[in-house]
Design an enzyme around this catalytic site. Structure first.
Site, PDB file in Angstrom:
ATOM      1  N   CYS A 132       2.623  -3.762  -8.703  1.00 13.02           N
ATOM      2  CA  CYS A 132       3.654  -3.155  -7.844  1.00 13.02           C
ATOM      3  C   CYS A 132       4.563  -4.223  -7.254  1.00 13.02           C
ATOM      4  O   CYS A 132       4.217  -4.874  -6.259  1.00 13.02           O
ATOM      5  CB  CYS A 132       2.975  -2.346  -6.740  1.00 13.02           C
ATOM      6  SG  CYS A 132       4.152  -1.638  -5.579  1.00 13.02           S
ATOM      7  N   CYS A 135       5.638  -3.606  -3.625  1.00  8.44           N
ATOM      8  CA  CYS A 135       4.623  -3.917  -2.606  1.00  8.44           C
ATOM      9  C   CYS A 135       4.470  -5.428  -2.423  1.00  8.44           C
ATOM     10  O   CYS A 135       4.291  -5.901  -1.310  1.00  8.44           O
ATOM     11  CB  CYS A 135       3.257  -3.349  -2.998  1.00  8.44           C
ATOM     12  SG  CYS A 135       3.315  -1.738  -3.767  1.00  8.44           S
ATOM     13  N   ASP A 136       4.493  -6.190  -3.512  1.00  2.00           N
ATOM     14  CA  ASP A 136       4.043  -7.584  -3.438  1.00  2.00           C
ATOM     15  C   ASP A 136       5.122  -8.634  -3.714  1.00  2.00           C
ATOM     16  O   ASP A 136       4.878  -9.831  -3.505  1.00  2.00           O
ATOM     17  CB  ASP A 136       2.896  -7.802  -4.457  1.00  2.00           C
ATOM     18  CG  ASP A 136       1.723  -6.877  -4.173  1.00  2.00           C
ATOM     19  OD1 ASP A 136       1.496  -6.570  -2.992  1.00  2.00           O
ATOM     20  OD2 ASP A 136       1.050  -6.444  -5.127  1.00  2.00           O
TER      21      ASP A 136
END
Ligand code: NAP
Length: 307
Positions: A132, A135-136
């Protein structure tokens, strides 16, 4: 007893819930993670009609949830472990919350990222191995990264990662990308993206601080080389979430659920929408259409079978 229970809270499930609750059916949506599904992990969506400037995945998810609950859809968090039929009544068993009964079910469970299954993938998950970018990605400011895959997800998320990273290698197993042409053009024009053709990752290496390199093999020459990177983002497709169904509905050869054009599965009163369905195109735009169709079909089924 519910009229309809929807399993899965991505665009397909939320749209189904919007339609069933507007039809005044007692409707419950069960989601095991967060509503929005994969859209929630997508940084930017620019092909959903009505948002000509694009919209963030998080905002679109929130809007869809707000819209669906406005008409009375109940949403609960829970993990479904079993679905069974007892005559016309369907039973849904949750991991920690007992069993619920319903007249119809809409399956909208989507799919999960496929794993590479190579050395280091498990060890460094969350420490440089990610599925992701939204997200990261921000953890990798000015670092070098590698993205695996050649589809829309890999290339779009690779472009997104150039916001943070110094260089993004996109490693693809062939010499042609699968992604939409407009996305390919953007990747090729982006000076921070380096395409690595005909290659697959074979090992992810690192130490206590996380990933520091990915070993890559050229599938034509057999030659191996090492890319010094701080992270690897894996986008090699998805597997449908069907484990809890245990043979209840017919699946295709890739384990996606087969339906007819009314979104009916092979089991009476069980309808399907979104990425868990066998179909040629997986888009938010197709998922919402299927959610609407599944809801109307469920309504019709209840009218005909529960007088
Ligand atoms: P995908 O289209 O299935 O692409 C997966 C990619 O990973 C392919 O390039 C494939 O190579 C490669 N791959 C598969 N297994 C591999 C392995 N073991 N090792 C190395 N590479 C491997 O998956 P996706 O990109 O996640 O997209 C899924 C669906 O969502 C698609 O229908 C896509 O169009 C849609 N989507 C749309 C958008 C958008 O419209 N904005 C955004 C994201 C996703 P090959 O090409 O050689 O098969």
């Amino acid at each position: 007893m519910y009229d309809v229970i929807i399993i899965g809270g991505g665009p397909a499930g939320l749209t189904a819930g919007l339609y069933t609750s507007r039809a005044r059916l007692k409707s419950l949506l069960i989601e095991k993670g967060f509503t929005g599904g994969q859209v929630m992990t997508t940084e930017w969506v620019e092909n959903y009609p009505g948002f000509e400037e694009g919209v963030s995945g998080a905002e679109l998810s929130q809007k869809m949830e707000k819209h669906a609950t406005k008409f009375g859809l109940e949403i609960m968090q829970g993990s479904v472990v079993d679905v069974s039929l007892s005559g016309a009544i369907k039973k849904i068993t949750l991991e920690d919350a007992g069993t619920l009964e319903t007249k119809a079910i809409i399956l909208a469970t989507g799919s999960n990222p496929r794993l590479l299954k190579i050395e280091g993938e498990d060890t460094f998950r969350g420490r440089g191995v990610s599925y992701c970018a939204t997200c990261d990605g921000a953890f990798f400011k000015d670092e070098k990264l590698v993205v695996i895959g050649g589809g829309d997800s890999a290339v779009e998320e690779g472009i997104f990662l150039t916001k943070f990273a110094e260089t993004v290698y996109i490693v693809h197993r062939r010499d042609q990308l699968r992604a939409a042409k407009v996305v390919q053009e953007r990747a090729i024009e982006n000076p921070k993206i380096k395409l690595v053709w005909d290659s697959v990752p074979v090992a992810i290496k690192g130490d206590d601080s996380g990933v520091n390199s990915v070993q890559v093999k050229n599938v034509k020459t057999g030659e191996e080389s090492s890319l010094d990177v701080g992270g690897i983002f894996i986008y090699i497709g998805y597997n449908p979430n069907i484990e809890f169904l245990k043979g209840l509905v017919n699946l295709d050869e890739n384990n996606y659920i087969i339906t007819d054009e009314t979104m009916a599965s092979s089991a009476p009163g069980i309808f399907v929408a979104g990425d868990v369905r066998a179909k040629p195109l997986k888009q938010i735009a197709t998922a919402v259409g299927e959610g609407a169709t599944a809801a109307v079909s469920a309504e019709k089924y209840i009218e005909e079978n529960f007088k």
